[in-house]
Design an enzyme around this catalytic site. Structure first.
Site, PDB file in Angstrom:
ATOM      1  N   ASN A   1       0.250   0.833   6.151  1.00 35.83           N
ATOM      2  CA  ASN A   1       0.946   0.029   5.137  1.00 35.83           C
ATOM      3  C   ASN A   1       1.666  -1.093   5.876  1.00 35.83           C
ATOM      4  OD1 ASN A   1       3.905   0.599   3.083  1.00 35.83           O
ATOM      5  ND2 ASN A   1       2.417  -1.028   2.997  1.00 35.83           N
ATOM      6  N   GLY A   2       1.343  -2.317   5.548  1.00 36.17           N
ATOM      7  CA  GLY A   2       1.984  -3.450   6.209  1.00 36.17           C
ATOM      8  C   GLY A   2       0.966  -4.525   6.489  1.00 36.17           C
TER       9      GLY A   2
ATOM     10  N   CYS B   1       0.858  -1.167   0.000  1.00 33.44           N
ATOM     11  CA  CYS B   1       0.000   0.000   0.000  1.00 33.44           C
ATOM     12  C   CYS B   1       0.901   1.226   0.000  1.00 33.44           C
ATOM     13  CB  CYS B   1      -0.852   0.057   1.257  1.00 33.44           C
ATOM     14  SG  CYS B   1      -1.895  -1.381   1.492  1.00 33.44           S
TER      15      CYS B   1
ATOM     16  N   GLY C   1      -0.334   0.393  -5.065  1.00 41.82           N
ATOM     17  CA  GLY C   1      -1.701  -0.103  -4.874  1.00 41.82           C
ATOM     18  C   GLY C   1      -2.637   0.551  -5.855  1.00 41.82           C
TER      19      GLY C   1
ATOM     20  N   TYR D   1      12.274  -4.287  -6.257  1.00 40.62           N
ATOM     21  CA  TYR D   1      11.092  -4.183  -7.110  1.00 40.62           C
ATOM     22  C   TYR D   1      10.043  -3.179  -6.653  1.00 40.62           C
ATOM     23  CZ  TYR D   1       6.766  -5.700  -9.430  1.00 40.62           C
ATOM     24  OH  TYR D   1       5.601  -5.734 -10.127  1.00 40.62           O
TER      25      TYR D   1
END
Ligand code: SF4
Length: 491
Positions: free
Chosen positions: A127-128, A23, A49, A268
């Site tokens: 985020n996570g 995210c 996202g 990435y």
């Protein structure tokens, strides 16, 4: 959310064959019309996202306002009518690819989440992934909490509601001490912007200065788009509380732990124009290509990236090996959801809708294809077929990450372990499965050297999270173990 179809920006290329970024989060305080800054920041983080996004703002006259939408930021948060509903000098936002909660599901799972407390409201964007969320949710429900979503992140709001602390940042500290796993969070009250990273700092979060105001973002590329100055990373285990008047106050609410930043961010997830620490992601990826060429040389005529994520590593590989670099595969940049629903015949074209071979360059050549990772191997097979159809004499794959043999439980969507090619096959078996002349991956040590650890990986205490390659999870995935996930046996 419409079903993924082959004109979908992501699905056509990846065919479920890339790890999905987690995210993106962004927040701003002390600026005029924070929502516009947040929307621009989220647009720059869209690669993290694409499923949905949301923004919450606060205005002294209008109170809290929020908007949550499926789809891209550019398709929703550019409408003047919508943005006028989000006034105020403070705001936070979130772009989501679901890693927890139901996939492709309800608007109620789209963040930021909001809670009204006795001392005022607060919104959070996470985020996570919380690895003990199932246990927490069960406990909270038994004690009377009523959940609105299926997202693990909502546990944080309920834990905050139960805290006895007198202000929101302290309630948030209380809540996060109960949480296990990976989290970078931006949160807001009426006047405060709050940023937190988990004690290991698995997911990124950076601080920026914009005019008289401040902002927090998953990556520095989101600071660039609004003309903000990059100040620093939020440290692992740090909480910052920022107000327009008093600036940034830093706290360390957690017991210190060794840092375990996600090494895949370098490979990435992050955008190549972002900085991690003070290092350019692009330069790190180029260096990964250099290490890859040193470890796995091969006689060939041409080095081609699998665009776009393989490009910096391919440049590094070509430079180190002395083999010419060429764009043997061209990506169609104009994919989107603008086409009508395609026929079955077109749907089956899959990767070809997104990538095409530069035949004139490929014909008769021994080609080295450089890609960032192999997950299921489906895309790699299709690309190899396209290259051979175009008349290549040989195809050699060189992969800029070690074999992905384990799922991620820290905020990245990974197929089940059995579907990861490297979980069930040796390197030679993978080569045969892909029918290529050679297949080689960078070693874990080589990857560590490329990200700046000259001595390689410290096996007794790795400097990064690399669990998807090594199977060594820095935080025990408690919920998944209860569901039957088997950790790697101790050696
Ligand atoms: S398991 Fe892999 S993708 Fe997940 S946080 Fe660790 S390094 Fe990153």
């Amino acid at each position: 959310m419409p079903p993924a179809h082959p004109f979908d920006f992501d699905a056509a290329l990846s065919d479920g064959d890339k790890l999905k970024e987690e995210c993106g989060i962004f927040g701003a305080v002390g600026v005029t019309d924070a929502a516009n800054f947040v929307a621009l920041g989220l647009h720059a983080l869209q690669h993290r996202g694409q499923e949905a996004g949301g923004i919450v703002t606060h205005d002294p006259d209008e109170g809290f306002n929020s908007a949550r939408r499926f789809g891209y930021v550019r398709d929703n948060f550019t409408s003047a009518r919508l943005m006028e509903t989000l006034p105020g000098p403070i705001g936070i936002g979130h772009v989501r690819y679901s890693t927890a909660g139901s996939k492709g599901a309800a608007i109620r799972d789209v963040q930021p989440f909001f809670g009204e407390f006795s001392m005022g409201g607060a919104a959070i964007a996470h985020n996570g992934n919380i690895t003990n969320a199932d246990a927490l949710r069960r406990e909270l429900i038994e004690r009377g909490s009523i959940f609105q979503s299926s997202s693990d992140s909502e546990c944080i709001i309920h834990l905050m509601a139960r805290s006895l602390q007198r202000n929101i940042p302290e309630r948030m500290e209380d809540a996060l001490r109960r949480v296990e796993g990976a989290f970078s969070i931006v949160a807001m009250t009426r006047t405060k912007l709050i940023g937190v990273r988990d004690p290991m700092g698995v997911r990124p979060l950076v601080l920026g200065k914009v005019g008289d105001g401040w902002c927090l973002a998953s990556e520095t590329c989101a600071l660039d788009i609004i003309g903000a100055e990059y100040v620093r990373e939020i440290e692992p285990g740090e909480m910052v509380v920022i107000t327009a008047d008093e600036g940034v106050q830093s706290h360390q609410p957690f017991r210190p732990q060794p840092s375990k930043f996600c090494i895949f961010e370098h490979v990435y997830f992050s955008r190549p124009d972002s900085l991690i620490g003070s290092k350019s992601v692009y330069e790190t990826r180029r260096q990964i290509g250099v290490e890859l060429a040193r470890e796995n040389p091969v006689d060939a005529d041409l080095v081609c990236p699998v665009p776009d994520s393989g490009t910096p590593a391919a440049i590094g590989f070509a430079h180190e090996s002395g083999i010419p670099f060429g764009m043997g595969i061209i990506r169609n940049q104009y994919m989107g959801r603008t086409f009508i629903e395609p026929s079955e015949h077109i749907r089956n074209m899959g990767v070809r809708l997104k990538l095409n071979v530069n035949r004139a360059l490929i014909r008769g050549k021994r080609v080295i294809l450089v890609d960032d990772s192999v997950v299921r191997g489906t895309t790699s097979r299709k690309i190899k077929e396209m290259i051979l159809d175009a008349g290549a004499a040989e195809v050699h794959f060189r992969i800029a990450s070690p074999p992905t043999a384990w799922p991620c439980f820290y905020g990245v969507d990974t197929p089940e372990r059995e579907k990861l090619l490297a979980a069930t096959m040796t390197e030679e078996e993978m080569r045969k499965h892909l029918s290529v002349d050679s297949l080689k991956f960078i070693s874990l040590d080589g990857l560590y050297r490329a990200v700046g650890e000259a001595e390689g990986r410290k096996s007794n205490c790795p400097q990064y999270c690399d669990a998807c390659f090594s199977g060594e999870y820095p935080v025990t995935p408690a919920d998944m173990i209860k569901k039957g996930f088997q950790m790697k046996a101790a050696e």
